[in-house]
Design a protein around this motif. Structure first.
Motif, PDB file in Angstrom:
ATOM      1  N   MET A   1      32.816 -19.034  44.602  1.00  0.00           N
ATOM      2  CA  MET A   1      32.360 -19.558  45.817  1.00  0.00           C
ATOM      3  C   MET A   1      32.316 -18.583  46.889  1.00  0.00           C
ATOM      4  O   MET A   1      33.354 -17.377  47.045  1.00  0.00           O
ATOM      5  CB  MET A   1      33.474 -21.029  45.589  1.00  0.00           C
ATOM      6  N   SER A   2      31.253 -18.311  47.008  1.00  0.00           N
ATOM      7  CA  SER A   2      30.819 -16.105  48.380  1.00  0.00           C
ATOM      8  C   SER A   2      32.156 -16.630  49.188  1.00  0.00           C
ATOM      9  O   SER A   2      32.279 -15.551  49.277  1.00  0.00           O
ATOM     10  CB  SER A   2      29.503 -16.821  48.669  1.00  0.00           C
ATOM     11  N   LYS A   3      32.282 -17.776  49.897  1.00  0.00           N
ATOM     12  CA  LYS A   3      33.307 -18.454  51.199  1.00  0.00           C
ATOM     13  C   LYS A   3      34.477 -18.243  50.982  1.00  0.00           C
ATOM     14  O   LYS A   3      35.210 -16.994  51.200  1.00  0.00           O
ATOM     15  CB  LYS A   3      32.867 -19.611  51.615  1.00  0.00           C
ATOM     16  N   LEU A   4      34.809 -18.125  49.508  1.00  0.00           N
ATOM     17  CA  LEU A   4      36.100 -17.714  48.925  1.00  0.00           C
ATOM     18  C   LEU A   4      36.826 -15.843  48.862  1.00  0.00           C
ATOM     19  O   LEU A   4      37.215 -15.795  48.900  1.00  0.00           O
ATOM     20  CB  LEU A   4      36.350 -18.134  47.682  1.00  0.00           C
ATOM     21  N   ASN A   5      35.843 -15.455  48.959  1.00  0.00           N
ATOM     22  CA  ASN A   5      35.854 -14.342  48.937  1.00  0.00           C
ATOM     23  C   ASN A   5      35.894 -13.706  50.172  1.00  0.00           C
ATOM     24  O   ASN A   5      36.669 -12.500  50.725  1.00  0.00           O
ATOM     25  CB  ASN A   5      34.711 -13.134  48.572  1.00  0.00           C
ATOM     26  N   GLN A   6      35.751 -14.600  51.451  1.00  0.00           N
ATOM     27  CA  GLN A   6      36.378 -14.072  52.195  1.00  0.00           C
ATOM     28  C   GLN A   6      37.809 -14.477  52.518  1.00  0.00           C
ATOM     29  O   GLN A   6      38.469 -13.534  54.033  1.00  0.00           O
ATOM     30  CB  GLN A   6      35.449 -15.098  53.844  1.00  0.00           C
ATOM     31  N   LEU A   7      38.469 -14.964  52.241  1.00  0.00           N
ATOM     32  CA  LEU A   7      39.219 -15.423  52.545  1.00  0.00           C
ATOM     33  C   LEU A   7      40.678 -13.991  51.336  1.00  0.00           C
ATOM     34  O   LEU A   7      40.598 -13.793  50.375  1.00  0.00           O
ATOM     35  CB  LEU A   7      40.682 -16.764  51.860  1.00  0.00           C
ATOM     36  N   ASN A   8      41.934 -13.980  51.900  1.00  0.00           N
ATOM     37  CA  ASN A   8      43.216 -14.042  51.655  1.00  0.00           C
ATOM     38  C   ASN A   8      43.789 -14.136  50.701  1.00  0.00           C
ATOM     39  O   ASN A   8      44.385 -15.155  52.051  1.00  0.00           O
ATOM     40  CB  ASN A   8      43.670 -12.270  51.931  1.00  0.00           C
ATOM     41  N   TYR A   9      43.236 -14.450  49.664  1.00  0.00           N
ATOM     42  CA  TYR A   9      45.044 -15.981  49.069  1.00  0.00           C
ATOM     43  C   TYR A   9      45.050 -15.671  48.242  1.00  0.00           C
ATOM     44  O   TYR A   9      44.886 -15.064  47.164  1.00  0.00           O
ATOM     45  CB  TYR A   9      43.776 -17.260  48.500  1.00  0.00           C
ATOM     46  N   GLU A  10      46.195 -16.804  46.886  1.00  0.00           N
ATOM     47  CA  GLU A  10      46.332 -16.398  45.787  1.00  0.00           C
ATOM     48  C   GLU A  10      46.814 -17.648  45.607  1.00  0.00           C
ATOM     49  O   GLU A  10      47.049 -18.523  46.226  1.00  0.00           O
ATOM     50  CB  GLU A  10      47.728 -15.486  45.605  1.00  0.00           C
ATOM     51  N   VAL A  11      47.172 -17.815  44.452  1.00  0.00           N
ATOM     52  CA  VAL A  11      47.434 -19.187  43.413  1.00  0.00           C
ATOM     53  C   VAL A  11      48.284 -19.738  43.787  1.00  0.00           C
ATOM     54  O   VAL A  11      50.123 -18.198  43.110  1.00  0.00           O
ATOM     55  CB  VAL A  11      47.002 -19.331  42.304  1.00  0.00           C
ATOM     56  N   MET A  12      49.128 -20.681  44.226  1.00  0.00           N
ATOM     57  CA  MET A  12      50.475 -21.138  44.943  1.00  0.00           C
ATOM     58  C   MET A  12      50.755 -21.821  43.139  1.00  0.00           C
ATOM     59  O   MET A  12      51.767 -21.845  42.382  1.00  0.00           O
ATOM     60  CB  MET A  12      50.737 -21.889  45.709  1.00  0.00           C
ATOM     61  N   ILE A  13      49.602 -23.304  43.014  1.00  0.00           N
ATOM     62  CA  ILE A  13      49.946 -24.244  41.916  1.00  0.00           C
ATOM     63  C   ILE A  13      48.774 -24.139  41.042  1.00  0.00           C
ATOM     64  O   ILE A  13      47.441 -24.699  41.843  1.00  0.00           O
ATOM     65  CB  ILE A  13      50.685 -25.603  42.202  1.00  0.00           C
ATOM     66  N   SER A  14      48.799 -23.771  39.580  1.00  0.00           N
ATOM     67  CA  SER A  14      47.623 -23.915  39.431  1.00  0.00           C
ATOM     68  C   SER A  14      47.148 -24.712  38.390  1.00  0.00           C
ATOM     69  O   SER A  14      47.645 -26.030  38.889  1.00  0.00           O
ATOM     70  CB  SER A  14      48.037 -22.924  37.609  1.00  0.00           C
ATOM     71  N   GLU A  15      45.939 -24.906  38.570  1.00  0.00           N
ATOM     72  CA  GLU A  15      45.334 -25.988  37.830  1.00  0.00           C
ATOM     73  C   GLU A  15      46.196 -26.849  36.832  1.00  0.00           C
ATOM     74  O   GLU A  15      45.979 -28.211  36.349  1.00  0.00           O
ATOM     75  CB  GLU A  15      43.764 -25.944  37.359  1.00  0.00           C
ATOM     76  N   GLU A  16      46.709 -26.377  35.521  1.00  0.00           N
ATOM     77  CA  GLU A  16      47.564 -26.937  34.369  1.00  0.00           C
ATOM     78  C   GLU A  16      48.594 -27.615  35.315  1.00  0.00           C
ATOM     79  O   GLU A  16      49.226 -28.784  34.252  1.00  0.00           O
ATOM     80  CB  GLU A  16      47.727 -26.005  33.485  1.00  0.00           C
ATOM     81  N   GLU A  17      49.059 -26.507  36.158  1.00  0.00           N
ATOM     82  CA  GLU A  17      50.676 -26.304  36.880  1.00  0.00           C
ATOM     83  C   GLU A  17      50.618 -28.314  37.755  1.00  0.00           C
ATOM     84  O   GLU A  17      51.327 -28.722  37.201  1.00  0.00           O
ATOM     85  CB  GLU A  17      51.082 -26.290  37.651  1.00  0.00           C
ATOM     86  N   ILE A  18      49.480 -28.750  38.228  1.00  0.00           N
ATOM     87  CA  ILE A  18      48.743 -29.498  39.039  1.00  0.00           C
ATOM     88  C   ILE A  18      49.037 -31.235  38.105  1.00  0.00           C
ATOM     89  O   ILE A  18      49.297 -31.973  38.188  1.00  0.00           O
ATOM     90  CB  ILE A  18      47.807 -29.508  39.986  1.00  0.00           C
ATOM     91  N   GLY A  19      48.359 -30.944  36.508  1.00  0.00           N
ATOM     92  CA  GLY A  19      48.336 -31.772  35.825  1.00  0.00           C
ATOM     93  C   GLY A  19      49.773 -32.076  35.070  1.00  0.00           C
ATOM     94  O   GLY A  19      49.667 -32.947  35.128  1.00  0.00           O
ATOM     95  N   GLN A  20      50.763 -30.838  35.557  1.00  0.00           N
ATOM     96  CA  GLN A  20      51.973 -31.501  34.982  1.00  0.00           C
ATOM     97  C   GLN A  20      53.047 -31.798  35.403  1.00  0.00           C
ATOM     98  O   GLN A  20      53.654 -32.687  35.079  1.00  0.00           O
ATOM     99  CB  GLN A  20      52.663 -30.297  34.590  1.00  0.00           C
ATOM    100  N   ILE A  21      52.546 -31.542  36.777  1.00  0.00           N
ATOM    101  CA  ILE A  21      53.183 -32.069  38.056  1.00  0.00           C
ATOM    102  C   ILE A  21      52.591 -33.825  38.587  1.00  0.00           C
ATOM    103  O   ILE A  21      53.486 -34.535  38.232  1.00  0.00           O
ATOM    104  CB  ILE A  21      52.926 -31.876  39.555  1.00  0.00           C
ATOM    105  N   LEU A  22      51.304 -34.248  38.357  1.00  0.00           N
ATOM    106  CA  LEU A  22      51.077 -35.872  38.371  1.00  0.00           C
ATOM    107  C   LEU A  22      51.741 -36.310  36.812  1.00  0.00           C
ATOM    108  O   LEU A  22      51.958 -37.464  37.379  1.00  0.00           O
ATOM    109  CB  LEU A  22      48.911 -35.497  37.922  1.00  0.00           C
ATOM    110  N   ASP A  23      51.442 -35.987  35.664  1.00  0.00           N
ATOM    111  CA  ASP A  23      51.890 -36.111  34.723  1.00  0.00           C
ATOM    112  C   ASP A  23      53.011 -37.022  34.864  1.00  0.00           C
ATOM    113  O   ASP A  23      53.925 -37.534  34.401  1.00  0.00           O
ATOM    114  CB  ASP A  23      52.053 -35.508  32.787  1.00  0.00           C
ATOM    115  N   THR A  24      53.677 -36.119  35.405  1.00  0.00           N
ATOM    116  CA  THR A  24      55.603 -36.345  35.516  1.00  0.00           C
ATOM    117  C   THR A  24      55.555 -37.843  37.198  1.00  0.00           C
ATOM    118  O   THR A  24      56.333 -38.999  36.734  1.00  0.00           O
ATOM    119  CB  THR A  24      56.820 -35.107  36.395  1.00  0.00           C
ATOM    120  N   VAL A  25      54.672 -37.533  37.873  1.00  0.00           N
ATOM    121  CA  VAL A  25      54.646 -38.763  38.384  1.00  0.00           C
ATOM    122  C   VAL A  25      54.232 -39.790  38.758  1.00  0.00           C
ATOM    123  O   VAL A  25      54.512 -41.241  38.522  1.00  0.00           O
ATOM    124  CB  VAL A  25      54.059 -38.245  40.080  1.00  0.00           C
TER     125      VAL A  25
END
Ligand code: PRP
Length: 179
Positions: free
Chosen positions: A1-25
């Motif tokens: 996604m080209s627009k993402l390249n304009q941002l200085n960002y870092e992943v805080m919660i990965s897709e895998e972690e999101i899945g684990q969090i949702l499993d728990t909830v």
């Protein structure tokens, strides 16, 4: 996604972690609502769409969906106490078991107002589920029943959360670093 390249960002919660969090909830919700015939999930648009769809697919009981849009931002970065209902629910919640689903709680102003409004409509029960919570930012106390993850006061995007309406579709939560 080209627009993402304009941002200085870092992943805080990965897709895998999101899945684990949702499993728990979802496991907790499935346990708590085991004896409830039907649960009405109410998503606050627009951010909650992504988490609500992933959460709902982990729920084992019968669920219905409804949505509302509450606007509380007036050009600033912080929500104001003046929360307007831009789009209301399609159906009555009187006598229903309702769960408000949010992507993030920040000051708590939006949810507090929406909660008061929904309680005035006399649901059988009303609980609140949020994927992210920034407790350090809380201005208004609001009871939250299910929290995916508490995070520090960082600007986050993805998984429903936007930056000027973009980046909601990112499958992970990312922290945006100041330029
Ligand atoms: C975000 C979020 C919550 C609210 C949290 O929505 O989805 O509804 O802000 O802020 P608060 O706790 O300080 O009230 P936003 O108004 O940005 O709308 P969106 O869901 O369309 O992004």
């Amino acid at each position: 996604m080209s627009k993402l390249n304009q941002l200085n960002y870092e992943v805080m919660i990965s897709e895998e972690e999101i899945g684990q969090i949702l499993d728990t909830v979802a496991a907790k919700i499935n346990q708590d609502y085991a004896d409830v015939d039907n649960l009405l999930l109410v998503g606050l648009l627009k951010g909650s769409v992504v988490v609500m769809s992933d959460l709902a697919r982990r729920l084992t009981g019968d669920v219905h969906f409804d949505f509302m849009t509450a606007s509380s931002y007036h050009g600033g970065t912080e929500s104001s106490g003046d929360v307007k209902i831009v789009m209301d629910l399609a159906n009555s919640i009187r006598g229903r078991h309702v769960m408000l689903v949010e992507d993030i709680i920040d000051t708590g102003r939006t949810l507090s107002k929406v909660r008061e409004l929904l309680l005035s409509r006399e649901p059988a029960s009303l609980k609140i589920c949020t994927f992210l919570d920034k407790p350090s930012r809380r201005v208004v106390d609001v009871p939250v029943d299910y929290v995916g993850r508490e995070i520090p006061d960082e600007f986050v995007i993805g998984y429903g959360l936007d930056y000027a309406e973009s980046y909601r579709q990112l499958p992970y939560i990312a922290k945006v670093n100041p330029a």
